[in-house]
Design a protein around this motif. Structure first.
Motif, short mmCIF file in Angstrom:
data_model
loop_
_atom_site.label_atom_id
_atom_site.label_comp_id
_atom_site.label_asym_id
_atom_site.label_seq_id
_atom_site.Cartn_x
_atom_site.Cartn_y
_atom_site.Cartn_z
N UNK A 1 73.12 37.55 57.34
CA UNK A 1 71.98 38.46 57.21
C UNK A 1 70.75 37.80 57.86
N UNK A 2 69.96 38.61 58.57
CA UNK A 2 68.85 38.08 59.37
C UNK A 2 67.93 37.12 58.64
N UNK A 3 67.45 37.50 57.46
CA UNK A 3 66.50 36.63 56.75
C UNK A 3 67.18 35.34 56.31
N UNK A 4 68.45 35.42 55.86
CA UNK A 4 69.17 34.20 55.45
C UNK A 4 69.31 33.25 56.64
N UNK A 5 69.65 33.79 57.80
CA UNK A 5 69.79 32.95 59.01
C UNK A 5 68.45 32.31 59.36
N UNK A 6 67.37 33.07 59.27
CA UNK A 6 66.04 32.54 59.58
C UNK A 6 65.62 31.45 58.58
N UNK A 7 65.95 31.63 57.30
CA UNK A 7 65.62 30.60 56.30
C UNK A 7 66.44 29.34 56.58
N UNK A 8 67.69 29.52 56.97
CA UNK A 8 68.53 28.36 57.33
C UNK A 8 67.87 27.58 58.48
N UNK A 9 67.37 28.31 59.48
CA UNK A 9 66.70 27.65 60.61
C UNK A 9 65.41 26.96 60.15
N UNK A 10 64.68 27.62 59.26
CA UNK A 10 63.45 27.04 58.71
C UNK A 10 63.75 25.67 58.08
N UNK A 11 64.89 25.58 57.41
CA UNK A 11 65.26 24.33 56.71
C UNK A 11 65.88 23.30 57.67
N UNK A 12 66.66 23.78 58.65
CA UNK A 12 67.45 22.84 59.47
C UNK A 12 66.98 22.71 60.92
N UNK A 13 66.31 23.75 61.46
CA UNK A 13 65.85 23.71 62.85
C UNK A 13 64.47 24.33 62.97
N UNK A 14 63.48 23.78 62.23
CA UNK A 14 62.16 24.43 62.21
C UNK A 14 61.52 24.51 63.59
N UNK A 15 61.86 23.54 64.46
CA UNK A 15 61.26 23.56 65.81
C UNK A 15 61.71 24.78 66.59
N UNK A 16 62.93 25.27 66.29
CA UNK A 16 63.45 26.45 66.98
C UNK A 16 62.59 27.68 66.63
N UNK A 17 62.28 27.83 65.35
CA UNK A 17 61.46 28.97 64.93
C UNK A 17 60.07 28.91 65.56
N UNK A 18 59.54 27.71 65.71
CA UNK A 18 58.19 27.57 66.27
C UNK A 18 58.12 28.02 67.74
N UNK A 19 59.27 28.09 68.39
CA UNK A 19 59.32 28.50 69.80
C UNK A 19 59.13 29.99 70.00
N UNK A 20 59.25 30.77 68.90
CA UNK A 20 59.31 32.23 69.06
C UNK A 20 58.25 32.93 68.22
N UNK A 21 57.91 34.16 68.65
CA UNK A 21 56.89 34.96 67.96
C UNK A 21 57.46 36.17 67.24
N UNK A 22 58.68 36.59 67.62
CA UNK A 22 59.22 37.85 67.11
C UNK A 22 60.69 37.68 66.75
#
Length: 462
Positions: free
Chosen positions: A147-168
């Motif tokens: 599920x989208x939010x679960x995947x995003x939370x996983x990234x927040x915990x394990x690959x926060x730099x990846x999330x910082x690369x994107x706006x949407x």
């Protein structure tokens, strides 16, 4: 003679893109195209990850639309889009471009360097322990791996730099809508939002306070509108479709396939393609005493009561590929189509046996660690036809455990309408449906999610 007015419907599925042109007056399809996306790409999470290449998916969309007749496309007055649910793609500005020739836009392209892969609904990186560590959603729906939010939370915990690369972020069908309309901010429907988790369908809003409490980047969440609403207008003419044509917000492929199939509130729809879903429509959420059933947003404030299994045509396809591989290793190569033909023919002739298969090759959302197994094998039931029959029976038995026939009886369901190539081409499965549910199984001319997406935007007057 009045001007023709058509609707373009698009379904961006797990394995293929399907498009059609729908005539809202005659309710007929004027033209249609489909193309396999072949978009799967390796994940750094190994078999736990499941990723797809979005530019390949966009290329399949262009391929399909460009092969529809131009004299038909110039009469398109609206575009409806649906697709695979739950998945998430991230991007930043510059994630798409218009390719022009002689000053005319000939296609849209996704720009790989400005976006992530699509993390699909089949992604299993969010382990049960991880999901249990998250705050409880303010929703009647749970949040699962893929599920989208679960995947995003996983990234927040394990690959926060990846999330910082994107706006949407949004589903892949929402990305396509944003690209076609050149939206500054992605717009999604309540159907897709609910499929991401952490969305309250009654308030029609994200659980922003809960997500803020774990430092989730709220700015990544798309804006939500009701299913069937318009998200924007086509930013330039496209394969003859006029600039300014309204484009609907992305919808769920399940809801759209059911919208195209359902003829009566006394129908339940069984869809078996990659996975399997059994569903019927109700006015409101109620407690059916079954934790394997969900109420998903449908249209006009109604809900779909759904048993959604991760195991469907994918399990049978894996079995067939295994047989094909064995034959190859034995030095007797055989085309997959021949294997299918033979196992279905043998399965139809096979007697019932005591063999019991648990078909949970992919687990289930409510039991993610479940595995497949076979019991009661003896000398009398090891013929290929018996094994295939037992496998087909087990898939329907699994759905029946998730949604027992009593629930359909209590909802006054009179028949099951079949949908999806996994079911329509397999008479062994069809027999199992009638056996387990004691209801007639019928096939209608519906079932096309692309057609459902066209119907969904037809009545909107935004």
């Amino acid at each position: 003679m009045s001007e023709k007015k058509y609707i373009l419907g698009m379904d961006i599925g797990t394995t293929s893109v399907k498009v059609c042109v729908y005539d809202p007056i005659t309710k007929e399809l004027i033209a249609k195209q489909n193309k396999d996306t072949a978009a799967n790409i390796p994940s750094d999470q190994g078999i736990e990850g499941n990723k797809q290449d979005v530019p390949k998916i966009v290329s399949a969309v262009h391929y399909c639309v460009s092969r529809l007749p131009r004299d038909v496309l110039r009469h398109v007055m609206k575009i409806g889009v649906c697709g695979q649910m739950h998945g998430v793609v991230l991007w930043r500005n510059g994630a798409w471009e218009k390719i022009e020739k002689d000053g005319v836009v000939i296609r849209f392209e996704a720009t790989r360097e400005n976006m992530s892969a699509l993390y699909t609904w089949q992604d299993t990186r969010c382990k049960p322990e991880f999901l249990e560590s998250l705050p409880k959603p303010d929703s009647h729906l749970n949040c699962y791996s893929g599920y989208g939010v679960a995947t995003l939370i996983w990234m927040l915990k394990h690959k926060p730099e990846k999330l910082r690369n994107f706006n949407y972020s949004a589903t892949v069908q929402d990305f396509v809508v944003a690209m076609l309309c050149n939206l500054d901010m992605p717009i999604t429907s309540d159907q897709n939002a609910a499929s991401w988790g952490y969305f309250n369908t009654e308030k029609n809003d994200w659980n922003t306070d809960i997500l803020k409490s774990i430092d989730f980047p709220i700015n990544l969440l798309p804006k939500v509108v009701k299913s069937g609403n318009i998200a924007g207008q086509l930013s330039s003419s496209w394969n003859g479709i006029p600039e300014g044509t309204p484009v609907g917000a992305g919808l769920g492929d399940l809801q759209c396939s059911i919208l195209a199939t359902l003829e009566s509130k006394q129908d339940a729809v069984l869809n078996i393609s990659t996975s399997a879903q059994l569903a019927f429509v109700v006015d409101k959420i109620s407690n059916l005493g079954c934790n394997t059933i969900e109420h998903l947003p449908y249209f006009d404030n109604e809900y779909l009561v759904v048993a959604a299994s991760l195991n469907g045509g994918n399990v049978l396809a894996t079995f067939v590929k295994m047989l094909q591989q064995w034959m190859l290793e034995l030095g007797c190569p055989i085309p997959q189509s021949k294997v299918w033909e033979k196992v279905i023919a043998l399965g139809l002739e096979a007697p019932a046996s005591a063999m019991k298969i648990t078909p949970l090759l992919l687990g289930e959302r409510h039991v993610p660690k479940a595995k497949a197994s076979v019991e009661n094998i003896d000398l009398s039931n090891i013929q290929l036809g018996q094994v295939f029959k037992a496998l087909c029976d087990s898939l329907i038995d699994n759905l029946h455990v998730m949604m027992p026939k009593e629930i359909l009886q209590n909802a006054h369901i009179k028949r099951i309408v079949g949908n999806g190539s996994g079911l329509s081409r397999n008479a062994v499965l069809q027999r199992a449906v009638e056996h387990y549910y004691s209801l007639p199984l019928e096939f209608t001319s519906g079932g096309d999610a692309a057609k459902g997406a066209a119907i969904a935007v037809m009545s909107n007057n935004d």
